[in-house]
Motif scaffolding. Sequence first.
Motif, short mmCIF file in Angstrom:
data_model
loop_
_atom_site.label_atom_id
_atom_site.label_comp_id
_atom_site.label_asym_id
_atom_site.label_seq_id
_atom_site.Cartn_x
_atom_site.Cartn_y
_atom_site.Cartn_z
N MET A 1 0.85 -1.20 0.00
CA MET A 1 0.00 0.00 0.00
C MET A 1 0.88 1.24 0.00
N MET A 2 0.59 2.18 -0.89
CA MET A 2 1.40 3.39 -1.00
C MET A 2 1.06 4.37 0.13
N PRO A 3 2.04 5.13 0.61
CA PRO A 3 1.78 6.14 1.66
C PRO A 3 0.82 7.20 1.16
N ASP A 4 -0.05 7.70 2.07
CA ASP A 4 -1.07 8.65 1.67
C ASP A 4 -0.79 10.08 2.12
N SER A 5 0.43 10.35 2.55
CA SER A 5 0.81 11.71 2.94
C SER A 5 2.32 11.83 2.91
N VAL A 6 2.81 13.07 2.90
CA VAL A 6 4.24 13.28 2.89
C VAL A 6 4.88 12.76 4.17
N GLN A 7 4.15 12.86 5.29
CA GLN A 7 4.67 12.36 6.56
C GLN A 7 4.80 10.84 6.54
N ALA A 8 3.77 10.17 6.00
CA ALA A 8 3.81 8.71 5.92
C ALA A 8 4.93 8.24 5.00
N ALA A 9 5.12 8.95 3.89
CA ALA A 9 6.19 8.60 2.95
C ALA A 9 7.56 8.75 3.59
N ALA A 10 7.72 9.80 4.41
CA ALA A 10 9.02 10.07 5.04
C ALA A 10 9.38 9.00 6.06
N ARG A 11 8.38 8.30 6.60
CA ARG A 11 8.64 7.29 7.62
C ARG A 11 9.11 5.95 7.02
N ILE A 12 8.95 5.78 5.73
CA ILE A 12 9.35 4.52 5.10
C ILE A 12 10.86 4.56 4.85
N PRO A 13 11.60 3.61 5.36
CA PRO A 13 13.07 3.65 5.21
C PRO A 13 13.50 3.46 3.76
N LEU A 14 14.59 4.12 3.41
CA LEU A 14 15.18 3.95 2.08
C LEU A 14 15.88 2.60 1.99
N LEU A 15 15.94 2.06 0.78
CA LEU A 15 16.64 0.80 0.57
C LEU A 15 18.14 1.03 0.52
N GLU A 16 18.89 0.02 0.94
CA GLU A 16 20.33 0.05 0.74
C GLU A 16 20.61 -0.13 -0.76
N LEU A 17 21.81 0.23 -1.18
CA LEU A 17 22.15 0.18 -2.60
C LEU A 17 21.93 -1.21 -3.21
N ASP A 18 22.39 -2.25 -2.52
CA ASP A 18 22.23 -3.59 -3.08
C ASP A 18 20.76 -4.02 -3.11
N GLU A 19 19.98 -3.60 -2.10
CA GLU A 19 18.55 -3.92 -2.09
C GLU A 19 17.83 -3.20 -3.23
N GLU A 20 18.21 -1.94 -3.44
CA GLU A 20 17.61 -1.13 -4.50
C GLU A 20 17.86 -1.75 -5.86
N ARG A 21 19.09 -2.12 -6.13
CA ARG A 21 19.44 -2.67 -7.44
C ARG A 21 18.83 -4.07 -7.63
N ASN A 22 18.75 -4.82 -6.57
CA ASN A 22 18.12 -6.14 -6.66
C ASN A 22 16.65 -6.01 -7.00
N ALA A 23 15.97 -5.02 -6.40
CA ALA A 23 14.55 -4.81 -6.69
C ALA A 23 14.35 -4.39 -8.14
N ILE A 24 15.21 -3.50 -8.63
CA ILE A 24 15.12 -3.06 -10.03
C ILE A 24 15.34 -4.23 -10.98
N ILE A 40 9.15 1.45 -5.13
CA ILE A 40 8.35 2.67 -5.20
C ILE A 40 8.02 3.18 -3.81
N ARG A 41 7.66 2.29 -2.89
CA ARG A 41 7.34 2.72 -1.53
C ARG A 41 8.54 3.41 -0.88
N SER A 42 9.73 2.90 -1.10
CA SER A 42 10.92 3.47 -0.46
C SER A 42 11.28 4.83 -1.06
N HIS A 43 10.77 5.13 -2.27
CA HIS A 43 11.08 6.41 -2.92
C HIS A 43 9.85 7.30 -3.08
N ALA A 44 8.74 6.89 -2.46
CA ALA A 44 7.51 7.68 -2.58
C ALA A 44 7.69 9.08 -2.00
N ARG A 45 8.64 9.23 -1.08
CA ARG A 45 8.88 10.56 -0.50
C ARG A 45 9.27 11.57 -1.58
#
Length: 249
Positions: A1-24, A40-45
């Motif tokens: 589920m995507m965050p529904d506010s800027v505050q909710a988006a900011a609370r989602i932790p960013l992925l580490e580089l290897d996690e990010e590339r693995n997801a892509i 997308i959730r980790s970059h919704a901010r």
Amino acid sequence: MMPDSVQAAARIPLLELDEERNAIRRWQDHGDQEALELLIRSHARQAWSMAVRYTDNPVHQEDLAAEGVLGLIRAADNFDLGQDVRFSTYAGWWVMNGVTSAATRIRSVIDVPVRAVTEMRSGKMAEEDQSVITMAMQGIVALDAPMGDGTQSFMDALVSADLTPEETAAAESLHQVQRRLIESAMTGLNDEEAEVIRRRKLQPVPETLEELADAMEMSRDRLRQVERRAMTRLRRFLLDNGFHKAMLN
């Protein structure tokens, strides 16, 4: 589920580089929807941060953020895992394109700039300007309506030309992405076309048609043909990779 506010988006932790590339990689190679959602959730901010710059209206913020999320998805589709760049830097261009294009469709008049509201609430603005902003926020005044002698609108009077530190950093990141895209596009040209583009379009002081025709020992008509062919190829590549048509005029 995507965050529904800027505050909710900011609370989602960013992925580490290897996690990010693995997801892509999982999304691009296997169409893994869970990997795409994780990315997308980790970059919704990014989408929400851009949306709140354009409006204080919560409904419009949600609409603009949704367009920004679509930009993130397009970035995930097109991201080159061979490039040494973080996804957030590359995606910034797509997010900005999505949000800015949608802003003009959602409302013919954009809400009061965030900076103007901040200055009003902190007491740094003249009383007359505070009244204008208050009425605009309540939908009483259209910010593009002419004022005074008709040569300036309320928006012209309220918007500062100075970039915030965040906007400056974003602009620099986007500039780097644009430069890399142009460099990649140039590799699709032959030597003659690449030389014409470098000398006619990419130098601080471009050479004239006559100067370059003489230097390359070809007729001006022939040079025009080479330049037109090269520009057509460049435009096609850049549009496919996120450039807006207005930037290629």
